[in-house]
Design an enzyme around this catalytic site. Sequence first.
Site, PDB file in Angstrom:
ATOM      1  N   MET A  52       0.547  -1.008  -0.187  1.00 33.02           N
ATOM      2  CA  MET A  52      -0.145   0.194   0.226  1.00 33.02           C
ATOM      3  C   MET A  52       1.122   1.569  -0.520  1.00 33.02           C
ATOM      4  O   MET A  52       0.975   2.052   0.442  1.00 33.02           O
ATOM      5  CB  MET A  52      -1.160  -0.373   1.340  1.00 33.02           C
ATOM      6  CG  MET A  52      -1.799  -1.463   1.426  1.00 33.02           C
ATOM      7  SD  MET A  52      -2.665  -1.483  -0.581  1.00 33.02           S
ATOM      8  CE  MET A  52      -3.609  -0.340   0.035  1.00 33.02           C
ATOM      9  N   ARG A  53       1.538   1.036  -1.045  1.00 34.05           N
ATOM     10  CA  ARG A  53       2.728   2.432  -0.538  1.00 34.05           C
ATOM     11  C   ARG A  53       2.863   2.945  -1.984  1.00 34.05           C
ATOM     12  O   ARG A  53       3.205   1.463  -2.954  1.00 34.05           O
ATOM     13  CB  ARG A  53       4.118   2.270   0.052  1.00 34.05           C
ATOM     14  CG  ARG A  53       4.046   1.516   1.264  1.00 34.05           C
ATOM     15  CD  ARG A  53       3.946   3.294   1.865  1.00 34.05           C
ATOM     16  NE  ARG A  53       3.859   2.931   3.694  1.00 34.05           N
ATOM     17  CZ  ARG A  53       4.693   3.343   4.167  1.00 34.05           C
ATOM     18  NH1 ARG A  53       5.005   4.365   3.958  1.00 34.05           N
ATOM     19  NH2 ARG A  53       4.583   3.282   5.535  1.00 34.05           N
ATOM     20  N   LEU A  91       5.130   3.709  -5.454  1.00 28.66           N
ATOM     21  CA  LEU A  91       7.226   3.803  -5.187  1.00 28.66           C
ATOM     22  C   LEU A  91       6.585   4.638  -6.047  1.00 28.66           C
ATOM     23  O   LEU A  91       6.297   5.389  -6.998  1.00 28.66           O
ATOM     24  CB  LEU A  91       7.020   2.720  -6.498  1.00 28.66           C
ATOM     25  CG  LEU A  91       6.293   0.994  -5.868  1.00 28.66           C
ATOM     26  CD1 LEU A  91       6.194  -0.291  -7.600  1.00 28.66           C
ATOM     27  CD2 LEU A  91       6.933   0.756  -4.981  1.00 28.66           C
ATOM     28  N   HIS A 136      -4.663  -5.001  -8.081  1.00 29.28           N
ATOM     29  CA  HIS A 136      -6.251  -3.555  -7.437  1.00 29.28           C
ATOM     30  C   HIS A 136      -7.304  -4.352  -7.774  1.00 29.28           C
ATOM     31  O   HIS A 136      -8.491  -4.232  -8.558  1.00 29.28           O
ATOM     32  CB  HIS A 136      -6.006  -2.550  -8.885  1.00 29.28           C
ATOM     33  CG  HIS A 136      -6.982  -1.199  -7.909  1.00 29.28           C
ATOM     34  ND1 HIS A 136      -6.222  -0.623  -7.325  1.00 29.28           N
ATOM     35  CD2 HIS A 136      -7.518  -1.187  -8.169  1.00 29.28           C
ATOM     36  CE1 HIS A 136      -6.625   0.100  -7.064  1.00 29.28           C
ATOM     37  NE2 HIS A 136      -8.114  -0.192  -7.917  1.00 29.28           N
ATOM     38  N   ALA A 177     -11.368 -13.615  -5.981  1.00 27.03           N
ATOM     39  CA  ALA A 177     -11.018 -13.348  -8.359  1.00 27.03           C
ATOM     40  C   ALA A 177      -9.552 -13.259  -8.221  1.00 27.03           C
ATOM     41  O   ALA A 177      -8.873 -13.977  -8.707  1.00 27.03           O
ATOM     42  CB  ALA A 177     -12.039 -12.561  -8.589  1.00 27.03           C
TER      43      ALA A 177
END
Length: 196
Positions: free
Chosen positions: A96-97, A99, A115, A179
Amino acid sequence: MASGFAKPRVAILISGTGSNMEAIIKACRDGRLVADPVVVVSDNPGAPGLKTASRFLVESFACPYRRGAPREENEAPVTALIKEHGADWIVLAGFMRILSPNFVRAFPRRIVNVHPALLPAFPGGHAIRDALQASADYTGVTIHIVDEFVDHGPILAQVEVPIYPDDTEDSLAARIHAAEHDLYPRTLQQLFFEDV
Ligand code: GAR
């Protein structure tokens, strides 16, 4: 006997539960994904996924980000671990950073992300909640190559996931995760061997 075939070496970056990481490691172990998960790195020392990685005997490391430090400085130990382990691919699995452009440029077309929405719809860190709040009929999962923009880059695969009227964030998340766990390893196998 050595076959001369080297499996692609994969570094997996996580921040939390690591259920996608686990799905990828399991696919490597049972042969659906022909790759070696060589290292797991988390920016969050408390990420439950670090323990899961150890359970699967994959080397795992925490590289805590320092608040206020430049992104490149926080990324330096991550980059070092990726290089030390000779990773060919960097697989983001709930990392969750954002880049830095320098990090992305250091591994051109070698960073993949999952995502929990049908990009370009609902980018960002709250995609499942955002899709529910928008009263969408469906959302989905996207696997894409990472470029210098957030939740952006060439799309490799997408799958739709329906949203039901009585869905909560938890029930929709469970359907999305299922999924993801199916689509991510399959897409990586295609990417590594079929040049999608
Ligand atoms: C996954 O749903 C992934 O798509 C999402 O974080 C979750 C991590 O779950 N990633 C993003 O939202 C990236 N913008 P996991 O730790 O159980 O794999």
